[in-house]
Design a protein around this motif. Sequence first.
Motif, PDB file in Angstrom:
ATOM      1  N   VAL A  35       0.752  -1.276   0.217  1.00 61.27           N
ATOM      2  CA  VAL A  35      -0.008   0.079   0.026  1.00 61.27           C
ATOM      3  C   VAL A  35       1.089   1.214  -0.070  1.00 61.27           C
ATOM      4  CG1 VAL A  35      -0.210  -0.180   2.446  1.00 61.27           C
ATOM      5  CG2 VAL A  35      -1.826   1.191   0.945  1.00 61.27           C
ATOM      6  N   ARG A  64       0.823   5.853  -1.754  1.00 56.22           N
ATOM      7  CA  ARG A  64       0.188   6.772  -2.322  1.00 56.22           C
ATOM      8  C   ARG A  64       0.544   7.196  -3.724  1.00 56.22           C
ATOM      9  NH1 ARG A  64      -4.070   7.994   1.113  1.00 56.22           N
ATOM     10  NH2 ARG A  64      -3.609   7.870   3.230  1.00 56.22           N
ATOM     11  N   ALA A 110      -4.485   2.236  -7.412  1.00 64.87           N
ATOM     12  CA  ALA A 110      -4.918   1.595  -6.105  1.00 64.87           C
ATOM     13  C   ALA A 110      -5.722   0.339  -6.333  1.00 64.87           C
ATOM     14  CB  ALA A 110      -5.520   2.689  -5.301  1.00 64.87           C
ATOM     15  N   ASP A 131      -5.579  -1.458   3.540  1.00 62.81           N
ATOM     16  CA  ASP A 131      -4.930  -0.988   2.452  1.00 62.81           C
ATOM     17  C   ASP A 131      -5.987   0.010   1.863  1.00 62.81           C
ATOM     18  OD1 ASP A 131      -4.066  -2.014  -0.595  1.00 62.81           O
ATOM     19  OD2 ASP A 131      -6.258  -2.016  -0.735  1.00 62.81           O
ATOM     20  N   SER A 148      -4.580   3.948   1.070  1.00 66.36           N
ATOM     21  CA  SER A 148      -4.369   4.264  -0.181  1.00 66.36           C
ATOM     22  C   SER A 148      -5.328   5.779  -0.562  1.00 66.36           C
ATOM     23  CB  SER A 148      -4.781   3.105  -1.238  1.00 66.36           C
ATOM     24  OG  SER A 148      -6.420   3.053  -1.104  1.00 66.36           O
TER      25      SER A 148
END
Length: 361
Positions: A59, A61, A86, A231, A235
């Motif tokens: 996970v 960004r 994602a 997760d 995200s």
Amino acid sequence: MKIHLLLASLAMLCSLTSQATEQNLPKHWFGDDPKSKIVIDYADWDFVLRSSVMLSGPVNREKAKAEVPHTGTRLTNKYKTRTLLAGNKFHYEQFRKLPELNDNVSAIRQSLQQLPSEVALNTLTATEQLAYWLNLYNLVVIDEINKIYPKKYLEEFVTAEGGLLQRKLLKIEGVELSLNDIQHKVLKVKFDHDPLVLYGLYQGYIGSPSIRKFAYTGENVMRALQANAFDFINSNRGTYPAGDNFLVSSFYQRNADYFPNFQQDLRAHLNHYLKPAEKDALQDADTMYALIDDWIVTDIYGTRQEFGGGSSVNISNINGDPYLSRFPPELLKYLVKLQQRNDEALGTVTVKDLEAQQSEN
């Protein structure tokens, strides 16, 4: 980290029985046997998932790169770069090409619908029942999306009146059920509005909780839901800081009945799973706004239309795989990125890691 699924007490079970009667659902759907040794075998569904799901990787960004129009066209695909990478992906493309795969999914779906007629649900443990309902829910979602794929944007398909969530798509022990019925009349009642259950409800689009690469079982369901929650929340499709505010997924707004005091209850829930570095951003935020959404189907590449034809390049030697030369450059970059993240995921993130991390806070 403590598993916080709230199991009903004997007094609560009496109350639930009354509610079940009012909803015209069988009373025995709301009982359970904590000592039961009965285990449901999901080997067929497990095989489908393991062969059809691509993991999103650890996970993070990370944003996808924006597409640039190729020579000879001004057109590009419209994607949300913040959320495109994602969540796990499902290989809907193969099911479109091979109808027999669709038939297999439909057959598993029918088999699971019949199970409560063969084994009373109240003879199972609570977690075994939870795994059953989540597997059935996700099977129906995938089976129904297979029928309309390669439809790209799923908002209308999923949420419209008479859409995927509202239609009576199941018949169990003579009772017609919708996916909303499973969520709100069965799971929410039996598991006392525990929001952790939400993370098992895959709905086919990037902004929904992920489809897992394995079937839920009574043994793994709680660990899997914890991992799914971690997760989703960490995200960009679940949350991200935005100046003095904190943005959250519209999925939470659509399920606001799990958070009666939306701002306070959701903050507490998110704080339980957020990485330490982002907890301060949540605490300092003036307001949370449920503005994040991404309704694009979680396929791998089939709905990424290629515009223009003057930009082909020779990529046959990338990773030594001539198969990749089939794909245009922008799509190739996306596939390679997904594969890299998938490879990174294998063996690197475990629920024990998550528990250890959160126990330190």
